[in-house]
Design an enzyme around this catalytic site. Structure first.
Site, mmCIF file in Angstrom:
data_model
loop_
_atom_site.group_PDB
_atom_site.id
_atom_site.type_symbol
_atom_site.label_atom_id
_atom_site.label_comp_id
_atom_site.label_asym_id
_atom_site.label_seq_id
_atom_site.Cartn_x
_atom_site.Cartn_y
_atom_site.Cartn_z
ATOM 1 C CE LYS A 197 49.041 78.614 6.872
ATOM 2 N NZ LYS A 197 48.604 80.249 6.074
ATOM 3 N N GLY A 346 45.667 77.456 21.851
ATOM 4 C CA GLY A 346 44.810 77.636 20.673
ATOM 5 C C GLY A 346 43.812 76.384 20.873
ATOM 6 N N GLY A 369 46.799 82.327 23.260
ATOM 7 C CA GLY A 369 48.149 83.133 23.048
ATOM 8 C C GLY A 369 48.930 83.118 24.060
#
Ligand code: 3PG
Ligand code: MG
Length: 388
Positions: A197, A346, A369
């Site tokens: 995304k 990630g 993160g």
């Protein structure tokens, strides 16, 4: 580069050294399934122990709300001991009497792990009283947990403000790699960003286009960009409502002299199913009733060519089959000494391991993160607190 105090400056002999590590490792049925993060902190633990310091490990595990036996670090203490090839004591609490007793029992060179810091609400609140409770247990503070440095918690930030603070060896390696990757890189720099995304990576993409010379967009998010440029993506997943955002990023790239590299072909099928018959089409000819499963071979060649032109590569994001080839190519260029390659964030480590290339990259971060926030250009509280 701003100077960080490191273990080179720390006098640890006979001292109680609070060492923040990231032991937030994947576990199944009480066993550690990936020990990468444990392996990474061994050099710092060994060095302090060998220099005669008392090593007191602080770490969080999971995201418990209060004390929860399911989120205990006890099984992790055993795993650390196995990898360290040395006993690691464990205390049932990270503050108070249990912790104080365990610390008092340490001899020079011993190692102790304290229970999950997140069992106390003061950890995430960075509560000064909790910081003091932790600080009482040590003389010095070493932070070796870059992957938790985006958190302004008591054990990642607060302690560095009240005790003499130093970067551990892994923190040092991480900062060094990120500096080489993005802060002061050898140019040209190419970034490869993948993932499903665009919506989760807007800040990251906007920052990267101002810093790198070429940006390769891969994974599902490439569809959003392809759609935004006015081409059809058939039944592929795409965030069509983000077309304006994608165009803004493309525009910013243009004014920053950053080339955006999008797929030029796609492997398509009627359904998302293993073994479904597929066919490769040019990106301007994706059939309306099909979906893109992977980039085509011409896209892979373009990415490989971009890697050939680069002196530095920053990689974030998992990827599809097509880009496994690009990862192998990057690994090869790195082995030949022609490329500095830094990857992280990630699922990236897992993807590079899967491609069998993680060991050949210059540096693979275990941070999720924290690596992303660094790529977004944000300052990390745990890193800021260490600046000398
Ligand atoms: C991680 O696993 O990414 C770090 O240990 C940070 O954990 P957190 O996202 O729960 O703060
Ligand atoms: Mg996380």
């Amino acid at each position: 580069m701003t100077a960080f105090r490191t273990l080179d400056q720390a006098e640890v002999k006979g001292k109680r050294v609070l060492v923040r590590v990231d032991l937030n490792v994947p576990m199944e049925n009480g066993r550690v399934t990936d020990a990468t993060r444990i392996e990474r902190v061994l050099p710092t633990i060994r060095e302090i122990a060998e220099k005669g310091g008392k090593v007191i490990l602080l770490a969080h595990f999971g995201r418990p709300k209060g004390r929860d036996p399911k989120e205990s670090l006890k099984p992790v203490a055993e795993a650390v001991s196995t990898h360290l090839k040395k006993p690691v004591a464990f205390a049932d609490d990270c503050i108070g009497e249990a912790a104080a007793k365990a610390v008092a029992a340490l001899k020079d060179g011993d190692v102790l792990l304290l229970e999950n810091t997140r069992f106390h609400a003061g950890e995430e609140k960075n509560d000064p009283a909790f910081v003091q409770d932790l600080a009482k247990l040590g003389d010095l503070y070493v932070n070796d947990a870059f992957s938790a440095a985006h958190r302004a918690h008591a054990s990642t930030e607060g302690l560095a403000r009240v005790l003499p603070a130093y970067a551990g060896r892994t923190m040092q390696a991480e900062l060094d790699a990120l500096t080489k990757g993005l802060e002061a890189p050898k140019r040209p720099v190419v970034a490869i960003v993948g993932g499903a995304k665009v919506s989760t990576k807007i800040d990251l993409l906007e920052n990267l286009v101002t810093k790198v010379d070429a940006l390769v967009i891969g994974g599902g998010m490439a569809n959003t960009f392809v759609h935004a440029t006015g081409l059809g993506v058939g039944k592929s997943l795409a965030e069509k409502d983000l077309a304006a955002t994608a165009l803004r990023i493309i525009d910013k790239a243009r004014t920053s002299n950053c080339a955006i590299i999008l797929p030029v072909d796609g492997v398509c099928a009627y359904e998302f199913k293993a073994g479904a018959p597929n066919h490769t089409y040019g990106i301007d000819a994706i059939p309306e009733d099909q979906m893109i499963l992977d980039v085509g071979s011409q896209s892979v060649e373009r990415v490989s060519a971009a890697i050939n032109d680069a002196a530095t590569l920053v990689w974030n994001g998992p990827f599809d089959q097509g880009t496994v080839a690009a990862a192998r190519h990057a690994a090869q260029r790195t082995k030949e000494g022609k490329l500095v390659s830094v990857a992280g964030g990630g699922d990236t480590v897992a993807a590079l391991n899967h491609a069998g290339v993680a060991d050949d990259f210059t540096y693979v971060s275990t941070a999720g993160g924290a690596f992303l926030e660094w790529l977004e250009g944000k300052s990390l509280p745990g890193v800021e607190a260490l600046r000398a």
